[in-house]
Structures are given as C-alpha cells and as structure tokens.
Design an enzyme around this catalytic site. Structure first.
Site, short mmCIF file in Angstrom:
data_model
loop_
_atom_site.label_atom_id
_atom_site.label_comp_id
_atom_site.label_asym_id
_atom_site.label_seq_id
_atom_site.Cartn_x
_atom_site.Cartn_y
_atom_site.Cartn_z
N LYS A 131 0.82 -1.21 0.00
CA LYS A 131 0.00 0.00 0.00
C LYS A 131 0.86 1.26 0.00
O LYS A 131 0.60 2.20 -0.75
CB LYS A 131 -0.95 -0.03 1.19
N LYS A 166 -8.03 1.75 5.19
CA LYS A 166 -7.46 0.41 5.27
C LYS A 166 -6.25 0.41 6.21
O LYS A 166 -5.52 1.40 6.30
CB LYS A 166 -6.98 -0.06 3.88
N ARG A 217 -7.04 -6.63 -11.44
CA ARG A 217 -5.68 -7.08 -11.19
C ARG A 217 -4.93 -7.14 -12.52
O ARG A 217 -5.27 -7.93 -13.40
CB ARG A 217 -5.71 -8.45 -10.52
N ARG A 232 -12.27 -7.85 -10.49
CA ARG A 232 -12.97 -8.46 -9.36
C ARG A 232 -14.17 -7.59 -9.02
O ARG A 232 -14.00 -6.48 -8.49
CB ARG A 232 -12.05 -8.60 -8.16
N ARG A 240 -15.99 -4.46 -1.34
CA ARG A 240 -14.64 -4.99 -1.51
C ARG A 240 -14.50 -5.80 -2.80
O ARG A 240 -15.23 -6.76 -3.02
CB ARG A 240 -14.27 -5.86 -0.30
N ASP A 280 -3.31 -3.43 -8.53
CA ASP A 280 -4.75 -3.32 -8.35
C ASP A 280 -5.19 -1.97 -8.88
O ASP A 280 -4.70 -0.92 -8.43
CB ASP A 280 -5.11 -3.46 -6.87
N GLU A 288 -3.08 -0.50 -5.07
CA GLU A 288 -2.08 -1.32 -4.38
C GLU A 288 -1.13 -1.91 -5.40
O GLU A 288 -1.48 -2.11 -6.57
CB GLU A 288 -2.74 -2.45 -3.57
N ASN A 290 0.97 -5.28 -5.49
CA ASN A 290 1.11 -6.56 -4.80
C ASN A 290 2.37 -7.28 -5.24
O ASN A 290 2.51 -7.62 -6.42
CB ASN A 290 -0.12 -7.43 -5.07
#
Length: 324
Positions: A131, A166, A217, A232, A240, A280, A288, A290
């Site tokens: 993050k 978050k 993603r 997603r 979420r 993301d 984000e 990842n």
C-alpha cells in the site's frame, strides 16, 4: 557465454500445499508450468528454513504436482540442503507481512547471495509495502493519505466526501471500511485502524467505478503486463473487490490506461527484482502494488487460454541464462 542448467532445480516456499484451493491457486499453476519443462521441484514451508553459520539451509521435500483436483501433489522424503544449491526459489508465502515474514526474507537473501535466484527478490519484498509503495507513483494514484493523525483523516474525508480506509498490513479485503461524511462510525473506524493514533493507516478517495467495473488485477512479468486483467466485481451488498471477500472474477483485455500504468511502474519493479507483480486498478488508478504472492493466474488462463505461468518460467530461464 550464457549457461542454463539441464534441469532447473526449483524450490518453493509456500503455505501448506494440502490446504490450497486447487482451481484458483497461482502457485500451483507456476509449479505445473515448471514441471512441464522438466524442472525438479522442492517444497518448503517457513518452518523448514534455517541459517547455520551464515549458510541458508532448508529441509527440502521433493515435490511432484498433478493437474488433478482430487490429488494435486506428492511429497518425497525430506533432506537438508543449502538453499544456494537451488537454481531458483519461488517465495510464495501469503501475508500477513509480519516479523516472521521479514526473518524469512533474511534467510532467502542469504540464499540469493549464495547462488539462488529468488522470485520475488527478498530485499524488494521488505522494501515494497503493497500500500505504501504507491506513494512512489502519485501520478498513477487517486488522492491518498497515510497517517496516524485522526484529525487529518477526518479533514481528508471532508475534502473528498467519501473515502476508503485500510490498515497497512491487511490482505484479502480484511478491515476495509468505506466512510461518507457525517458517518457516525467515523471516529471508531479511525480509532480502530490507527489504534488511537499509535499506528499508520491509509485513506484514499473512494472510486465509484468499483461498483460497476470492479477492482482489476493487472499482472506484470519482469515489468511487462500480461495482455488481460482480472476484474474483481464486488457483491451488491459489499464494497470490496477481493476474491477472498466474495467478489466475482471477470477477465478483460487491458485498456490503454492499464498499459500506461504498467509503463510507469513496471520498470522500477523489474529493477528491484520483482518478477511477478499484481497492480490493483480501480477507475484507472492504482490502489495497491502486490509483490508478496499475487494471484489471478488460474482465472485468466482459464478464460483466455493463455499460459501466464509459462511466461513467468520463460522469464526465470532468461534470468538464469543471463546470470550463467
């Protein structure tokens, strides 16, 4: 002159292989692709790693994987070997990114110094918080604040009207809150995330596109994007966009904006040894980065009949040949 081992010896550090979700597990996809190339596989969990007089070692178990949802692996008898004797190690242990994770990266960094290619690079795993590292690419991100100060968080909410809050150490959609102005839960959310101002947390402007187009993603292999993203889509009653939180995965071709984002971020990640990364993206903004154990391979491979895991193995082959 470059050199490639006749049979690559590939180790994997992961969570218990018996507990993975066969149909969705990206690590299994990688292992199947490696085995299809004739590579020799070895399995490890964190408890199998050790350092002895500066030498990184592990209790290795020979691993065979199968494309069989009823029985997808077999393990051989364990033996202790120096990790530097492996050609490549996949670090695929899921978060949380805690002190045990950090200690694991120290062991793997010694293995790297002793001859193994570690994917992703241990130093990069420590340096790149998924993050916080978005702060290095503000041109790619929606307005974001990382702070312990609850008054600053409240001011950020007043400025933007609706925000996402978050913890910096969370994963899988855990402890994600959406707040609007005058929400009576505001103070308790800020207090919970910061532990009354004792821990940093992240707040971002809410991006309404998540409700329609989801949280996408975008996968990068050695800095280059895979041509499809996995969107997603949250459940109607949820904010979420995480598969672990019940979101629905829908593949889509990359858009021009996705490629631009990859071009901004990919080269920096490649330089840090981050060979497999997931960005993301919501509404054209990166939320984000990842690097620990990105997922999405199986869903995209199934929907578009592409070989993402094979592309990663080819990238690993190129790195090993260059290191010759």
């Amino acid at each position: 002159m470059s050199f490639m081992p006749k049979s690559v010896r590939l180790g994997v550090v992961m969570d218990p292989i018996a507990a993975i979700q066969y149909a969705k597990d990206s690590t299994l996809a990688m292992l199947l692709a490696a085995q299809a190339r004739g590579w020799t596989l070895f399995y490890m969990e964190q408890r199998d790693l050790s350092l002895r007089d500066g030498i990184a070692r592990a209790r290795l178990r020979p691993l065979t994987v199968k494309a069989d949802p009823a029985r997808w692996f077999e393990l051989g008898e364990p033996r202790v070997e120096p990790l530097g004797d492996l050609d490549c190690i996949l670090m695929r242990k899921d978060p949380p990114f805690d002190t045990e994770y950090i200690y694991t990266t120290y062991v793997l960094e010694r293995a790297e110094e002793q001859g193994a290619l570690v994917v992703n690079r241990p130093q990069g795993l420590r340096d790149i918080n998924e993050k916080v590292y978005t702060a290095w690419f503000p041109q790619c991100c929606a307005p974001t604040l990382i702070t312990r100060d609850m008054a600053d968080m409240e001011a950020f909410l007043r400025e933007h009207g609706k925000i996402v809050c978050k913890p910096l150490h969370g994963m899988g959609g855990r402890s994600i809150f959406v707040l609007e102005q005058h929400d009576k839960n505001m103070n308790v959310v800020f207090e919970t995330l910061t532990e009354y101002g004792q821990r940093f947390a992240i707040v971002q402007r809410y991006l309404p596109q998540i409700a329609v187009s989801g949280d996408s993603r975008v996968l990068l292999i050695d800095g280059e994007p895979v041509p499809y993203a996995l969107a997603r889509i949250p459940q109607p009653h949820d904010n979420r966009g995480n598969l672990a939180a019940g979101a629905r995965g829908v593949g889509r071709p990359l858009e021009e904006r996705d490629r631009w984002l990859a071009g901004q971020i990919g080269p920096a990640l490649e330089a840090k040894g981050m060979m497999f990364v997931g960005l993301d993206v919501i509404g054209g903004f990166v939320t984000e980065i990842n690097v620990t154990s990105p997922t999405g391979i199986r869903e995209l491979e199934k929907q578009f009949h592409i070989d993402i895991a094979g592309q990663l193995m080819s990238a690993i082959e190129r790195r090993l040949a260059a290191a010759g």
